[in-house]
Design a protein around this motif. Structure first.
Motif, short mmCIF file in Angstrom:
data_model
loop_
_atom_site.label_atom_id
_atom_site.label_comp_id
_atom_site.label_asym_id
_atom_site.label_seq_id
_atom_site.Cartn_x
_atom_site.Cartn_y
_atom_site.Cartn_z
N ASN A 490 -33.81 92.92 -42.42
CA ASN A 490 -34.42 91.85 -43.21
C ASN A 490 -35.75 91.39 -42.61
OD1 ASN A 490 -34.52 90.19 -45.47
ND2 ASN A 490 -33.52 88.47 -44.42
N GLY A 491 -36.47 92.33 -41.96
CA GLY A 491 -37.78 91.98 -41.44
C GLY A 491 -38.78 91.67 -42.54
N ASP A 492 -38.48 92.12 -43.77
CA ASP A 492 -39.38 91.82 -44.90
C ASP A 492 -39.11 90.46 -45.53
OD1 ASP A 492 -36.96 92.36 -46.09
OD2 ASP A 492 -37.67 94.05 -47.28
N MET A 493 -38.08 89.75 -45.04
CA MET A 493 -37.76 88.39 -45.49
C MET A 493 -37.46 88.31 -46.98
SD MET A 493 -37.81 86.36 -42.82
CE MET A 493 -37.08 87.68 -41.83
N GLU A 494 -36.74 89.28 -47.49
CA GLU A 494 -36.44 89.30 -48.93
C GLU A 494 -35.07 88.71 -49.27
OE1 GLU A 494 -38.67 90.13 -51.33
OE2 GLU A 494 -39.99 90.18 -49.58
N ASP A 495 -34.14 88.66 -48.33
CA ASP A 495 -32.78 88.20 -48.61
C ASP A 495 -32.55 86.80 -48.05
OD1 ASP A 495 -32.12 90.60 -49.85
OD2 ASP A 495 -31.55 91.54 -47.95
N TRP A 496 -32.11 85.88 -48.96
CA TRP A 496 -31.96 84.48 -48.59
C TRP A 496 -30.67 83.89 -49.13
CZ3 TRP A 496 -35.56 82.17 -45.45
CH2 TRP A 496 -36.76 82.87 -45.28
N ASN A 497 -30.17 82.91 -48.41
CA ASN A 497 -29.11 82.03 -48.91
C ASN A 497 -29.73 80.66 -49.18
OD1 ASN A 497 -26.99 83.90 -48.61
ND2 ASN A 497 -26.83 83.43 -46.42
N SER A 498 -29.27 80.02 -50.22
CA SER A 498 -29.85 78.72 -50.58
C SER A 498 -28.80 77.62 -50.55
CB SER A 498 -30.50 78.78 -51.96
OG SER A 498 -29.53 79.04 -52.95
N SER A 499 -29.27 76.39 -50.33
CA SER A 499 -28.40 75.21 -50.36
C SER A 499 -29.19 74.06 -50.97
CB SER A 499 -27.94 74.85 -48.95
OG SER A 499 -27.20 73.64 -48.96
N THR A 500 -28.68 73.48 -52.09
CA THR A 500 -29.39 72.42 -52.81
C THR A 500 -28.62 71.11 -52.68
OG1 THR A 500 -30.28 74.02 -54.37
CG2 THR A 500 -30.32 71.70 -55.03
N ARG A 501 -29.36 70.01 -52.39
CA ARG A 501 -28.74 68.69 -52.28
C ARG A 501 -29.57 67.70 -53.11
NH1 ARG A 501 -26.84 67.51 -46.15
NH2 ARG A 501 -25.52 66.05 -47.32
N LYS A 502 -28.87 66.72 -53.73
CA LYS A 502 -29.53 65.66 -54.48
C LYS A 502 -29.82 64.52 -53.50
CE LYS A 502 -28.57 64.83 -58.72
NZ LYS A 502 -27.94 64.41 -60.01
N LEU A 503 -31.10 64.20 -53.34
CA LEU A 503 -31.53 63.22 -52.35
C LEU A 503 -32.33 62.11 -53.01
CD1 LEU A 503 -32.79 65.65 -49.54
CD2 LEU A 503 -30.50 64.66 -49.80
N ILE A 504 -32.25 60.93 -52.37
CA ILE A 504 -33.09 59.81 -52.78
C ILE A 504 -34.51 60.08 -52.28
CG2 ILE A 504 -33.51 57.33 -52.47
CD1 ILE A 504 -30.48 57.03 -52.05
N LEU A 505 -35.48 59.82 -53.12
CA LEU A 505 -36.87 60.01 -52.72
C LEU A 505 -37.28 58.84 -51.85
CD1 LEU A 505 -39.49 61.62 -52.89
CD2 LEU A 505 -40.04 60.29 -54.96
N GLY A 506 -37.30 59.07 -50.54
CA GLY A 506 -37.66 58.02 -49.60
C GLY A 506 -36.71 56.84 -49.71
N ALA A 507 -37.28 55.64 -50.01
CA ALA A 507 -36.46 54.43 -50.17
C ALA A 507 -36.32 54.06 -51.63
CB ALA A 507 -37.09 53.29 -49.39
N THR A 508 -36.71 54.94 -52.53
CA THR A 508 -36.63 54.66 -53.97
C THR A 508 -35.22 55.02 -54.43
OG1 THR A 508 -38.95 55.31 -54.12
CG2 THR A 508 -37.77 54.99 -56.18
N PHE A 509 -34.31 54.07 -54.32
CA PHE A 509 -32.90 54.35 -54.58
C PHE A 509 -32.62 54.75 -56.02
CE2 PHE A 509 -32.81 51.80 -50.73
CZ PHE A 509 -31.87 52.45 -49.96
N TRP A 510 -33.47 54.33 -56.96
CA TRP A 510 -33.24 54.67 -58.36
C TRP A 510 -33.81 56.04 -58.74
CZ3 TRP A 510 -36.15 50.68 -56.46
CH2 TRP A 510 -37.54 50.85 -56.51
N THR A 511 -34.46 56.72 -57.75
CA THR A 511 -35.03 58.03 -58.04
C THR A 511 -34.38 59.07 -57.14
OG1 THR A 511 -37.16 57.05 -58.64
CG2 THR A 511 -37.14 59.42 -58.16
N SER A 512 -33.78 60.09 -57.77
CA SER A 512 -33.15 61.18 -57.01
C SER A 512 -33.82 62.51 -57.38
CB SER A 512 -31.65 61.26 -57.32
OG SER A 512 -31.00 60.08 -56.90
N ILE A 513 -33.90 63.37 -56.44
CA ILE A 513 -34.47 64.70 -56.68
C ILE A 513 -33.58 65.75 -56.02
CG2 ILE A 513 -36.87 63.89 -56.79
CD1 ILE A 513 -37.22 64.90 -53.92
#
Length: 731
Positions: A490-513
């Motif tokens: 995998n020296g060509d960096m083509e194979d990946w595992n991903s992990s997605t989390r829903k986070l608050i944008l900074g201290a903006t509790f009403w906004t999640s990304i």
């Protein structure tokens, strides 16, 4: 009575073969060039043929065919051979025939040469005749004309004429030679004007007597031209002051190979060693334990057509062989005793006689106490045609030398290896002078000579070779395997595992990304996302959870690349806009990684099992530095046979801080520690870090990276993007 030989012309036929077919030789193949042959051999009319010519004479001549316009363009350069064919294009050629070495000064060493220039026409037969002539000159001395009172032996216990010449063409000193009252003659290069000095010891007084020979003829260059024979006749008179030697007369004769040559031109049998020591050519060195035979002979060069009449010699140093011998009187039992010792004696009447020591170069032993065992062959005199050489002596010395051959792991690469010859004991000078190195590509069936202690290059990766060092037939061998060229997974960096989390944008509790991290899907690559993105802080905000590794568009806008980012993070009460509790560099490395939330420990397990030897780490990168930061990349190769004593065998690193917007190649040369060349590489790892201030200790790294990430909703710093990682094997 005078003895003569008639030497009848040396002829070379040059036949252009294209399209031709001779009735007498219809089997010739087509072509253009020379078909070289000697049409007339040497006609011998007496037994006074020059001994140095050997048998057969025509095959001793050196032939050379060169382009007349470009003398370095050779079409043939070697001995004459029956049916020799030399293909050449049409053109003009210089043909040369030579016999002898043309010494600056020597006893009984004639030199013959002939040269012509001929045209070769396309498709036509061309014949060429080379008239060869005597090309050096000689002087002989007659000590008295034998009337009463002219016997030098009556008044001198010893006497001779010393012949000297000036330095040779290379301005080297030339040792004088001595003409004694035994028929020897001094030979020298044409045009040389020698000086002659009579040297004797007066019998009556025991005092030396020296007299420079002077005569007008001895200063005339014409008398020392090619083919000129200067014959000095000395007489002796007694005066009141004592003895006086006079030059009675000097005769100058012209002698040519096409003409009758007087007896004084004819040398005696000449003894030459073959395969003896290069420094002392009268000594044959042998080693105890030797298993490879070496050609070793004492060659007795005689006149063409005439055999060995007698060979006399004495042997010392071997109780089973000691004694005085005459070959013609030896019994078969005596000859067999020599054969049992590996020494083959010649036969009476043999045309090319030699004492062959080849079988005596193996299965020999030094003395029991380890000292040298010496067998001496003394007073060796060969006789042919009633002429004998001056007696000479030779030695066969058996020694003990111990040495080894090493090809260290540190001297082995994928395409080359360097042998190390290890001297242990014995005659070191003799060892250094005679040891050689060979290697085999086919399991020892054939061997290729190579310079000792120099790299053998151009080999095949991952192939097994045999290597051996040989000293006078004694062998030390070793099997060597070049390293394979290992490609990084995998020296060509083509194979990946991903992990997605829903986070608050900074201290903006009403906004999640949604924020996604990527980790290499590989058995060898690791990153530190487990620390920066997989914690469980009180507030799941972009303040606290930040992927330090993710993927980007690859080089050439194709595929993917690894993006490593310096980030702020926390897994407890949490960061704020301007309060950042933890900072980590983005890292990509070979190995495994673990982090225990909330307070650690942090574990970097660098390395993978690896068995090769690269020269360079190569990759392509972009870099966006933050706050004067720089990135770091490095490679480590280790020996981990002893977990308590890990040895760093090779290392290379690169630190850069400038901004690079488009992919650029990086090449990291690997330097190897020569102190560890006897150790194999067992493990290897590569590390890329977005910051050169990184550390394997989390608190130390945070301290180092203060001010290296931004404030705000995202705490991000420098970004290093890496693609197409490879190991280069240039050796």
């Amino acid at each position: 009575m005078n003895r003569y030989i008639h030497l009848i012309g040396l002829w070379i036929l040059a036949l252009a073969m294209a399209g031709c077919q001779d009735e007498e030789d219809s089997a010739r193949e087509g072509g253009t060039g020379f078909l070289i042959s000697l049409t007339n051999d040497v006609e011998v009319t007496t037994k006074a043929t020059p001994a140095v010519l050997g048998e057969p004479l025509k095959e001793k001549f050196k032939l050379k065919v060169v382009n007349d316009a470009a003398l370095t363009l050779k079409y043939y350069d070697g001995n004459y051979k029956e049916g020799l064919r030399v293909n050449t294009p049409a053109g003009r050629y210089c043909l040369t025939a030579e016999y002898g070495t043309n010494p600056a000064l020597a006893l009984d060493d004639p030199y013959y040469k002939g040269e012509i220039t001929k045209e070769v026409e396309e498709g036509k037969m061309t014949s060429a005749s080379i008239p060869c002539k005597v090309a050096n000159a000689l002087t002989s001395v007659v000590f008295g004309e034998q009337p009463e009172g002219q016997d030098f032996t009556a008044d001198f216990s010893d006497y001779r004429v010393e012949v000297s010449v000036k330095e040779d063409d290379n301005h080297d000193y030339v040792a004088p030679v001595e003409i004694k009252d035994n028929g020897t003659s001094a030979y020298y290069r044409a045009g040389t004007i020698p000086t002659f000095t009579f040297i004797g010891t007066v019998k009556e007084t025991g005092k030396p007597y020296t007299f420079p020979l002077q005569d007008d003829c001895l200063t005339d260059p014409a008398n020392f031209a090619a083919g000129k024979h200067c014959k000095i006749v000395l007489t002796m008179t007694k005066t009141e002051a004592g003895l006086k030697v006079n030059v009675s007369k000097v005769e100058i004769n012209r002698v040519d190979i096409q003409e009758t040559i007087p007896l004084e031109w004819l040398p005696k049998p000449k003894l030459e060693t073959e395969g003896f020591d290069e420094v002392d050519k009268t000594t044959l060195y042998r080693l105890e334990g030797a298993t490879v035979k070496r050609t070793a002979k004492l060659n007795i060069n005689l006149a063409k057509g005439y055999g060995l009449d007698e060979l006399a010699f004495s042997v010392k140093g071997d109780p089973e062989l000691e004694g005085d011998y005459q070959l013609s009187k030896m019994t078969e039992e005596q000859k067999q005793s020599f054969k049992d010792k590996g020494i083959a004696l010649p036969a009476i009447g043999g045309l090319n006689p030699s004492i062959d020591f080849t079988d005596a170069t193996i299965s020999v032993k030094a003395n029991e106490d380890g000292s040298d065992a010496t067998l001496s062959l003394e007073n060796v005199v060969a006789t042919a045609n009633k002429r004998s050489n001056e007696s000479s002596s030779y030695k066969l010395i058996t020694k003990k030398i111990d040495f080894g051959l090493e090809v260290y792991p540190g001297d082995t690469w994928t395409k080359e290896f360097t042998p190390t010859l290890v001297y242990k004991s014995g005659d070191k000078e003799l060892f250094n002078r005679n040891v050689s190195f060979e290697y085999s590509e086919d399991g020892g069936k054939t061997w290729i000579a190579s310079s000792k202690d120099e790299a053998i290059k151009g080999l095949t990766p991952g192939k097994t070779y045999q290597a051996r060092s040989v000293c006078l037939g004694l062998v030390r061998d070793k099997e060597v395997k070049t390293y394979p060229e290992i490609v990084l997974e995998n020296g060509d960096m083509e194979d990946w595992n991903s992990s997605t989390r829903k986070l608050i944008l900074g201290a903006t509790f009403w906004t999640s990304i949604n924020v996604t991290s990527y980790s290499p899907n590989s058995n060898i690559w690791a990153c530190v996302n487990k620390k920066t993105f997989e914690g469980n802080p009180n507030i799941k905000s972009t303040y606290n959870l930040n992927p330090s590794t993710y993927r980007e568009v690859g080089r050439g806008n194709r595929g993917y690349a690894a993006a490593l980012r310096t980030v702020g993070w926390d897994n407890n009460l949490g960061n704020t806009t301007n309060i950042i509790y933890h900072v980590s560099a983005g890292k990509l490395f070979i190995g495994t990684y673990d982090f225990t939330h909330k307070k650690g420990p942090e574990s970097y397990n660098y390395g993978m099992k690896y068995g090769s030897r690269p020269t360079t780490l190569n990759a392509y990168f972009k870099y966006s530095p933050y706050s004067g930061d720089s990135f770091k990349a490095w490679i480590v190769l280790e020996n981990r046979d002893d977990a308590n004593d890990v040895k760093r065998i090779g290392y290379g690193e690169l630190v850069k801080g400038e901004n690079v917007d488009s992919y650029k190649e990086m090449s990291i040369s690997i330097e190897y520690n020569p102190d560890y060349k006897e150790y194999y590489i067992t493990h290897m790892y590569v590390v890329f870090s977005s910051s050169s201030a990184c550390s394997e200790n989390e608190s130390e790294e945070t301290e180092n990276l203060k001010g290296k990430v931004s404030e705000g909703d995202y705490h991000s710093g420098s970004v290093l993007t890496i693609d197409d990682i490879s190991l280069i094997y240039d050796k």
